[in-house]
Write a protein that holds these residues in place. Structure first.
Motif, PDB file in Angstrom:
ATOM      1  N   LEU A 260       0.643  -1.232  -0.183  1.00 15.37           N
ATOM      2  CA  LEU A 260      -0.117   0.329   0.023  1.00 15.37           C
ATOM      3  C   LEU A 260       0.621   1.051  -0.020  1.00 15.37           C
ATOM      4  CD1 LEU A 260      -2.965   1.264   0.904  1.00 15.37           C
ATOM      5  CD2 LEU A 260      -2.868   1.268   2.860  1.00 15.37           C
ATOM      6  N   VAL A 261       1.745   0.926   0.618  1.00 13.45           N
ATOM      7  CA  VAL A 261       2.794   3.324   0.834  1.00 13.45           C
ATOM      8  C   VAL A 261       3.930   2.686  -0.761  1.00 13.45           C
ATOM      9  CG1 VAL A 261       4.750   2.825   1.751  1.00 13.45           C
ATOM     10  CG2 VAL A 261       3.131   2.175   3.835  1.00 13.45           C
ATOM     11  N   ARG A 262       4.051   1.498  -1.292  1.00 15.97           N
ATOM     12  CA  ARG A 262       4.856   1.807  -2.550  1.00 15.97           C
ATOM     13  C   ARG A 262       3.824   2.506  -3.374  1.00 15.97           C
ATOM     14  NH1 ARG A 262       6.731  -3.494  -0.662  1.00 15.97           N
ATOM     15  NH2 ARG A 262       8.857  -3.580  -0.048  1.00 15.97           N
ATOM     16  N   ARG A 263       2.319   1.780  -3.468  1.00 14.59           N
ATOM     17  CA  ARG A 263       1.437   2.328  -4.512  1.00 14.59           C
ATOM     18  C   ARG A 263       1.261   3.458  -4.199  1.00 14.59           C
ATOM     19  NH1 ARG A 263      -4.023   2.009  -3.384  1.00 14.59           N
ATOM     20  NH2 ARG A 263      -4.559   1.159  -2.001  1.00 14.59           N
ATOM     21  N   LEU A 264       1.444   4.707  -3.049  1.00 10.97           N
ATOM     22  CA  LEU A 264       0.940   5.522  -2.735  1.00 10.97           C
ATOM     23  C   LEU A 264       1.413   6.903  -3.883  1.00 10.97           C
ATOM     24  CD1 LEU A 264      -0.066   6.065   0.571  1.00 10.97           C
ATOM     25  CD2 LEU A 264      -2.224   5.434  -0.957  1.00 10.97           C
ATOM     26  N   PRO A 265       0.109   7.870  -4.468  1.00 13.05           N
ATOM     27  CA  PRO A 265       0.900   8.297  -5.401  1.00 13.05           C
ATOM     28  C   PRO A 265       1.873   9.505  -4.487  1.00 13.05           C
ATOM     29  CG  PRO A 265      -1.136   8.423  -5.976  1.00 13.05           C
ATOM     30  CD  PRO A 265      -0.705   7.645  -4.430  1.00 13.05           C
ATOM     31  N   VAL A 266       1.942   9.987  -3.198  1.00  8.25           N
ATOM     32  CA  VAL A 266       1.983  11.186  -2.608  1.00  8.25           C
ATOM     33  C   VAL A 266       3.185  10.584  -1.231  1.00  8.25           C
ATOM     34  CG1 VAL A 266      -0.305  12.111  -2.728  1.00  8.25           C
ATOM     35  CG2 VAL A 266       0.436  10.139  -1.075  1.00  8.25           C
ATOM     36  N   PRO A 267       3.613  11.864  -0.785  1.00 12.74           N
ATOM     37  CA  PRO A 267       4.570  10.980  -0.021  1.00 12.74           C
ATOM     38  C   PRO A 267       3.930  10.662   1.249  1.00 12.74           C
ATOM     39  CG  PRO A 267       4.930  13.632  -1.168  1.00 12.74           C
ATOM     40  CD  PRO A 267       3.287  13.234  -1.506  1.00 12.74           C
ATOM     41  N   VAL A 268       4.573   9.366   1.784  1.00 13.55           N
ATOM     42  CA  VAL A 268       4.324   8.901   2.940  1.00 13.55           C
ATOM     43  C   VAL A 268       4.831   9.101   3.610  1.00 13.55           C
ATOM     44  CG1 VAL A 268       3.590   6.839   3.170  1.00 13.55           C
ATOM     45  CG2 VAL A 268       3.245   7.526   1.098  1.00 13.55           C
ATOM     46  N   VAL A 269       4.410   9.254   5.149  1.00 17.14           N
ATOM     47  CA  VAL A 269       5.628   9.495   6.046  1.00 17.14           C
ATOM     48  C   VAL A 269       4.981   8.423   7.378  1.00 17.14           C
ATOM     49  CG1 VAL A 269       5.805  10.811   8.040  1.00 17.14           C
ATOM     50  CG2 VAL A 269       5.648  12.348   6.414  1.00 17.14           C
ATOM     51  N   ILE A 270       5.986   7.239   7.325  1.00 18.07           N
ATOM     52  CA  ILE A 270       5.634   6.546   8.212  1.00 18.07           C
ATOM     53  C   ILE A 270       5.960   6.512   9.648  1.00 18.07           C
ATOM     54  CG2 ILE A 270       6.424   3.580   8.903  1.00 18.07           C
ATOM     55  CD1 ILE A 270       5.771   3.649   6.232  1.00 18.07           C
ATOM     56  N   ASP A 271       4.790   7.124  10.563  1.00 16.64           N
ATOM     57  CA  ASP A 271       5.182   7.420  12.286  1.00 16.64           C
ATOM     58  C   ASP A 271       5.514   6.761  13.197  1.00 16.64           C
ATOM     59  OD1 ASP A 271       3.270   9.369  10.919  1.00 16.64           O
ATOM     60  OD2 ASP A 271       1.569   9.047  12.513  1.00 16.64           O
ATOM     61  N   HIS A 272       6.680   6.786  14.382  1.00 12.24           N
ATOM     62  CA  HIS A 272       7.243   6.198  15.116  1.00 12.24           C
ATOM     63  C   HIS A 272       7.965   5.238  14.520  1.00 12.24           C
ATOM     64  CE1 HIS A 272       4.724   8.960  17.411  1.00 12.24           C
ATOM     65  NE2 HIS A 272       3.613   7.913  17.143  1.00 12.24           N
ATOM     66  N   MET A 273       9.424   5.706  13.659  1.00 11.67           N
ATOM     67  CA  MET A 273       9.345   4.179  12.743  1.00 11.67           C
ATOM     68  C   MET A 273       8.939   2.611  13.232  1.00 11.67           C
ATOM     69  SD  MET A 273      13.257   5.286  15.383  1.00 11.67           S
ATOM     70  CE  MET A 273      12.167   5.031  17.241  1.00 11.67           C
ATOM     71  N   ALA A 274       7.407   3.323  12.406  1.00 15.46           N
ATOM     72  CA  ALA A 274       7.225   2.008  12.705  1.00 15.46           C
ATOM     73  C   ALA A 274       6.239   0.868  13.765  1.00 15.46           C
ATOM     74  CB  ALA A 274       7.332   0.999  11.186  1.00 15.46           C
ATOM     75  N   ARG A 275       6.861   1.651  14.718  1.00 13.66           N
ATOM     76  CA  ARG A 275       6.487   0.819  15.850  1.00 13.66           C
ATOM     77  C   ARG A 275       6.805  -0.836  15.833  1.00 13.66           C
ATOM     78  NH1 ARG A 275       1.095   2.892  18.849  1.00 13.66           N
ATOM     79  NH2 ARG A 275       1.622   1.583  20.194  1.00 13.66           N
ATOM     80  N   VAL A 276       8.033  -0.863  15.309  1.00 14.84           N
ATOM     81  CA  VAL A 276       8.455  -2.578  15.382  1.00 14.84           C
ATOM     82  C   VAL A 276       8.879  -2.989  16.276  1.00 14.84           C
ATOM     83  CG1 VAL A 276       9.746  -2.026  12.599  1.00 14.84           C
ATOM     84  CG2 VAL A 276      11.052  -1.173  14.634  1.00 14.84           C
ATOM     85  N   ASP A 277       9.193  -4.380  16.397  1.00 15.09           N
ATOM     86  CA  ASP A 277       9.093  -4.909  17.874  1.00 15.09           C
ATOM     87  C   ASP A 277      10.189  -5.370  17.574  1.00 15.09           C
ATOM     88  OD1 ASP A 277       9.163  -6.566  20.646  1.00 15.09           O
ATOM     89  OD2 ASP A 277       7.810  -7.633  19.352  1.00 15.09           O
ATOM     90  N   LEU A 278      11.378  -4.560  18.459  1.00 14.96           N
ATOM     91  CA  LEU A 278      13.006  -4.462  19.176  1.00 14.96           C
ATOM     92  C   LEU A 278      13.132  -5.512  19.285  1.00 14.96           C
ATOM     93  CD1 LEU A 278      13.927  -0.510  18.816  1.00 14.96           C
ATOM     94  CD2 LEU A 278      14.133  -2.740  17.352  1.00 14.96           C
ATOM     95  N   ARG A 279      12.585  -6.607  19.991  1.00 14.72           N
ATOM     96  CA  ARG A 279      12.657  -8.062  20.637  1.00 14.72           C
ATOM     97  C   ARG A 279      12.627  -8.581  19.725  1.00 14.72           C
ATOM     98  NH1 ARG A 279       7.223  -8.382  23.560  1.00 14.72           N
ATOM     99  NH2 ARG A 279       6.216  -8.109  21.487  1.00 14.72           N
TER     100      ARG A 279
END
Length: 289
Positions: A166-185
């Motif tokens: 979805l992010v790749r296909r959006l035709p406008v700039p995309v900002v991922i909030d909060h470092m994507a809140r990935v699970d650093l564990r």
């Protein structure tokens, strides 16, 4: 009644050990209330204590921040009155990110743009439902594209993997909030982190190096979150911005915002890179004068 899981921000944050460059921007923060003027939404998934604009401005004076991007919170739903009041008070020093729906009138979006809004946020996290479907996302993008706004994507865990296409296909700039809140564990080389870095490589995706306190695995230490932020800043130094996430809704613990600023010595040790992160990149992304 305040939610015990949302105690509010640190009551006495310390001044940071470093001095931030003039024009430095907090690229992700919120205002909550005051509820006698700006009531919370009747249907909401969390209930934080009030934290009006005065609180945010006091914090920014302590930290040495001159600009800010205020993100509409789900606690206020689609009533943007508190956000718009803050934007007016900022007199050009603030920008906003709105919650747009497919039914938001075009005249409303135009008015928000004049007020300083420059983005629309899409929430794909478990406690903020319902998630927008593909048709809704397309309608929102069509509505905001004429104004040059970005889409802010809020995910958590492995959500960045699930929504990468979805992010790749959006035709406008995309900002991922909060470092994507990935699970650093799962480590600094997890599938989610690799996906996030590949999205940065596309050239149209930005990342907010914010909410270190949300993703750190051993708070109060924020070392692993800072390591991830430094990696992302090195991956695409021209497409990262930094923010506090004040007043820290839904925290794992309540950070001292002075500590968050001092992490910048680890995230962007070189002063020129720090200026790029805090001044130049936000000016580009959020259309500051």
């Amino acid at each position: 009644m305040t939610d015990p899981a949302n105690p509010g921000p640190h009551p006495d944050p310390h001044a940071p050990a470093i001095t931030l460059p003039a024009g430095a921007c907090d690229a992700h923060c919120h205002v909550f209330g005051p509820t006698d003027r700006f009531p919370y939404a009747g249907r909401r998934s969390f209930d934080p204590p009030e934290s009006p604009l005065d609180n945010l401005q006091r914090l920014h004076r302590i930290l040495g921040l001159d600009r800010a991007v205020l993100v509409q919170s789900a606690v206020h739903g689609h009533d943007h009155s508190a956000l718009l009041d803050a934007l007016a008070a900022g007199a050009g020093r603030y920008r906003g990110v709105a919650l747009v729906s497919p039914t938001t009138p075009q005249a409303q979006i135009a008015a928000w743009h004049r007020a300083g809004v420059r983005g629309a946020r899409l929430n794909f996290v478990s406690h903020l439902r319902p998630h927008p479907g593909p048709d809704e996302v397309d309608a929102i993008v069509r509505a905001i594209a004429p104004y040059g706004w970005h889409i802010a994507v809020h995910v958590t865990g492995d959500g960045i993997v699930a929504y990468a296409d979805l992010v790749r296909r959006l035709p406008v700039p995309v900002v991922i909030d909060h470092m994507a809140r990935v699970d650093l564990r799962e480590g600094i080389d997890s599938p989610a982190v690799r996906t996030l870095r590949r999205l940065l490589d596309t050239g149209s995706v930005w990342v907010k190096l914010s909410a270190a306190d949300r993703i750190a695995t051993a708070p109060p230490s924020l070392a692993d979150a800072a390591k991830l932020a430094a990696l992302l800043a090195e991956t695409a130094p021209e497409r990262v911005v930094w923010g506090t996430d004040f007043p820290h809704p839904n925290p794992n613990f309540v950070p001292d915002d002075g500590d968050l600023v001092d992490l910048l010595t680890l995230i962007a040790p070189d002063p020129s890179r720090r200026r790029q992160l805090l001044v130049d990149n936000p000016a580009t992304l959020f259309d500051f004068p």
